[in-house]
Design an enzyme around this catalytic site. Structure first.
Site, PDB file in Angstrom:
ATOM      1  CE  LYS A  45      -7.318 -16.315  21.906  1.00  0.00           C
ATOM      2  NZ  LYS A  45      -6.768 -15.268  22.749  1.00  0.00           N
ATOM      3  CG  ASP A  94      -7.436 -13.895  26.469  1.00  0.00           C
ATOM      4  OD1 ASP A  94      -6.726 -14.701  27.111  1.00  0.00           O
ATOM      5  OD2 ASP A  94      -7.562 -13.937  25.231  1.00  0.00           O
TER       6      ASP A  94
HETATM    7  P1  NAP Z   1      -3.317  -8.847  16.993  1.00  0.00           P
HETATM    8  O1  NAP Z   1      -4.796  -9.047  17.013  1.00  0.00           O
HETATM    9  O2  NAP Z   1      -2.551  -9.266  15.783  1.00  0.00           O
HETATM   10  O3  NAP Z   1      -3.041  -7.268  17.251  1.00  0.00           O
HETATM   11  C1  NAP Z   1      -1.746  -6.719  17.111  1.00  0.00           C
HETATM   12  C2  NAP Z   1      -1.708  -5.298  17.666  1.00  0.00           C
HETATM   13  O4  NAP Z   1      -0.359  -4.813  17.537  1.00  0.00           O
HETATM   14  C3  NAP Z   1      -2.586  -4.300  16.930  1.00  0.00           C
HETATM   15  O5  NAP Z   1      -3.021  -3.299  17.801  1.00  0.00           O
HETATM   16  C4  NAP Z   1      -1.608  -3.728  15.899  1.00  0.00           C
HETATM   17  O6  NAP Z   1      -1.944  -2.429  15.457  1.00  0.00           O
HETATM   18  C5  NAP Z   1      -0.343  -3.638  16.725  1.00  0.00           C
HETATM   19  N1  NAP Z   1       0.841  -3.628  15.874  1.00  0.00           N
HETATM   20  C6  NAP Z   1       1.383  -4.674  15.197  1.00  0.00           C
HETATM   21  N2  NAP Z   1       2.451  -4.265  14.500  1.00  0.00           N
HETATM   22  C7  NAP Z   1       2.583  -2.927  14.723  1.00  0.00           C
HETATM   23  C8  NAP Z   1       3.505  -1.930  14.275  1.00  0.00           C
HETATM   24  N3  NAP Z   1       4.529  -2.235  13.445  1.00  0.00           N
HETATM   25  N4  NAP Z   1       3.342  -0.671  14.719  1.00  0.00           N
HETATM   26  C9  NAP Z   1       2.326  -0.334  15.553  1.00  0.00           C
HETATM   27  N5  NAP Z   1       1.419  -1.242  16.009  1.00  0.00           N
HETATM   28  C10 NAP Z   1       1.550  -2.511  15.580  1.00  0.00           C
HETATM   29  O7  NAP Z   1      -2.602  -9.578  18.209  1.00  0.00           O
HETATM   30  P2  NAP Z   1      -3.257  -9.987  19.632  1.00  0.00           P
HETATM   31  O8  NAP Z   1      -3.869 -11.319  19.532  1.00  0.00           O
HETATM   32  O9  NAP Z   1      -4.089  -8.848  20.109  1.00  0.00           O
HETATM   33  O10 NAP Z   1      -1.942 -10.152  20.538  1.00  0.00           O
HETATM   34  C11 NAP Z   1      -1.169  -9.024  20.952  1.00  0.00           C
HETATM   35  C12 NAP Z   1      -0.052  -9.490  21.876  1.00  0.00           C
HETATM   36  O11 NAP Z   1      -0.618  -9.976  23.092  1.00  0.00           O
HETATM   37  C13 NAP Z   1       0.766 -10.645  21.297  1.00  0.00           C
HETATM   38  O12 NAP Z   1       2.127 -10.386  21.520  1.00  0.00           O
HETATM   39  C14 NAP Z   1       0.326 -11.852  22.082  1.00  0.00           C
HETATM   40  O13 NAP Z   1       1.363 -12.801  22.237  1.00  0.00           O
HETATM   41  C15 NAP Z   1      -0.033 -11.222  23.431  1.00  0.00           C
HETATM   42  N6  NAP Z   1      -1.029 -11.996  24.192  1.00  0.00           N
HETATM   43  C16 NAP Z   1      -0.731 -12.337  25.490  1.00  0.00           C
HETATM   44  C17 NAP Z   1      -1.659 -13.058  26.257  1.00  0.00           C
HETATM   45  C18 NAP Z   1      -1.304 -13.438  27.671  1.00  0.00           C
HETATM   46  O14 NAP Z   1      -2.022 -14.264  28.266  1.00  0.00           O
HETATM   47  N7  NAP Z   1      -0.289 -12.848  28.268  1.00  0.00           N
HETATM   48  C19 NAP Z   1      -2.895 -13.424  25.693  1.00  0.00           C
HETATM   49  C20 NAP Z   1      -3.163 -13.035  24.378  1.00  0.00           C
HETATM   50  C21 NAP Z   1      -2.225 -12.317  23.639  1.00  0.00           C
HETATM   51  P3  NAP Z   1      -2.920  -2.255  14.186  1.00  0.00           P
HETATM   52  O15 NAP Z   1      -4.314  -2.422  14.670  1.00  0.00           O
HETATM   53  O16 NAP Z   1      -2.613  -0.860  13.730  1.00  0.00           O
HETATM   54  O17 NAP Z   1      -2.511  -3.289  13.161  1.00  0.00           O
END
Ligand code: NAP
Length: 276
Positions: A75, A111
């Site tokens: 992205k 999104d």
């Molecule tokens: P990302 O940028 O990798 O962010 C991950 C988030 O999860 C961060 O806030 C991270 O906290 C937190 N996290 C990860 N491991 C953790 C742990 N052990 N304890 C506490 N917090 C933790 O991922 P993203 O792209 O934002 O995606 C997040 C989710 O949204 C994914 O599951 C993805 O599949 C989903 N998603 C869905 C859609 C849809 O259309 N439905 C679209 C996009 C994404 P830190 O900042 O502290 O690391």
């Protein structure tokens, strides 16, 4: 143009790029919409390895691909490679949709708007003037937080890493703030936007005892269809949805940008098992 049974020389091509991408529901969503409206378009999934996002944009130019959806990990790279950015994509520095306008490639981020449409439609939740707690501050969370603020909500961002929460708040503007655990109990809508819940061994993203009946919970994850937190919320009498609705409405917005037609979201939802 009427849709042929198989692509012809006149068929327009759209695609999703990502890594991994073979599991993507986007081809099912978009091809259902093209078929329903009789548009001679087809949509495929193209695995593009990390580091090749900018090259994929150049390929889109050369191959004349009409529209591209962009997922992890491209992205940010695609945002650097397109010719223009929509205001949302510029603010986030991330693109999930490329639209062709003649020789110009325009990067969008659908999104956030897709998420807001999903909570309006599926949870009957109008964000204006309402208290929302968002768990997470990653790429998806920031898009959601910014769109909720733009829709008039007051958003508390609860995240493990405070620097990412602060960055999300800075991007989203004055109606967002860094939150704490107590904000979860006080929110009318809780958004689960961390990646916790995708794996069976993940800890819960928050204490489920903070949730109470009358609240709504919007989970961004859709695989698995019900995360442990969503299950706990439904068990406590909350109204909740998983991330399929967000996926559907962000795709619908991309469809509209590419074709100029309103997306047949009902049909697209049925194609992925979501009754609206
Ligand atoms: P990302 O940028 O990798 O962010 C991950 C988030 O999860 C961060 O806030 C991270 O906290 C937190 N996290 C990860 N491991 C953790 C742990 N052990 N304890 C506490 N917090 C933790 O991922 P993203 O792209 O934002 O995606 C997040 C989710 O949204 C994914 O599951 C993805 O599949 C989903 N998603 C869905 C859609 C849809 O259309 N439905 C679209 C996009 C994404 P830190 O900042 O502290 O690391």
């Amino acid at each position: 143009m009427s849709r042929q049974d198989a692509p012809t020389g006149a068929t327009r091509l759209a695609a999703v790029i990502g890594d991994p991408v073979r599991h993507s529901l986007s081809p099912t969503l978009h091809n259902a919409a093209f078929r329903h409206l009789g548009l001679d378009w087809t949509y495929v999934a193209l695995p593009v390895p990390d580091g090749s996002g900018e090259a994929a944009v150049e390929a889109m130019r050369v191959l004349g691909i009409e529209g591209v959806s962009v997922t992890m990990p491209h992205k940010e790279a695609v945002a650097r490679a397109v010719d223009e950015l929509s205001p949302a994509a510029a603010r986030l520095g991330a693109v999930n949709c490329v639209q062709r306008d003649g020789d110009t490639l325009i990067g969008h981020n659908t999104d956030g708007v897709g998420f807001v449409q999903s909570v309006r439609s599926q949870l009957d939740f109008e964000p204006h003037g309402r208290r929302v707690a968002v768990l997470g501050a990653g790429g998806a969370a920031i898009a959601v937080i910014a769109a909720l603020v733009e829709a008039g909500a007051d958003v508390a961002v609860v995240n493990r890493s405070s620097d990412r929460a602060e960055r999300a708040v800075e991007i989203a503007g004055p109606n967002a703030r860094v939150g704490r655990g107590a904000d979860i109990a006080e929110a009318e809508l809780v958004v689960q936007a961390t990646s916790l819940g995708m794996n069976a061994t993940d800890p819960l993203p928050c204490d489920p005892d903070a949730l109470r009946p009358g609240q709504r919970l919007a989970e961004l994850i859709y695989h698995p269809a019900q995360t442990p937190l969503l299950g706990a919320a439904l068990g406590r009498g909350l109204t909740g949805v998983n991330g399929v609705g967000m996926l559907l409405y962000q795709a619908g917005e991309q469809f509209r940008l590419w074709t100029g037609e309103p997306a047949p979201v009902q049909v697209m939802g049925e194609a992925v098992g979501l009754a609206l």
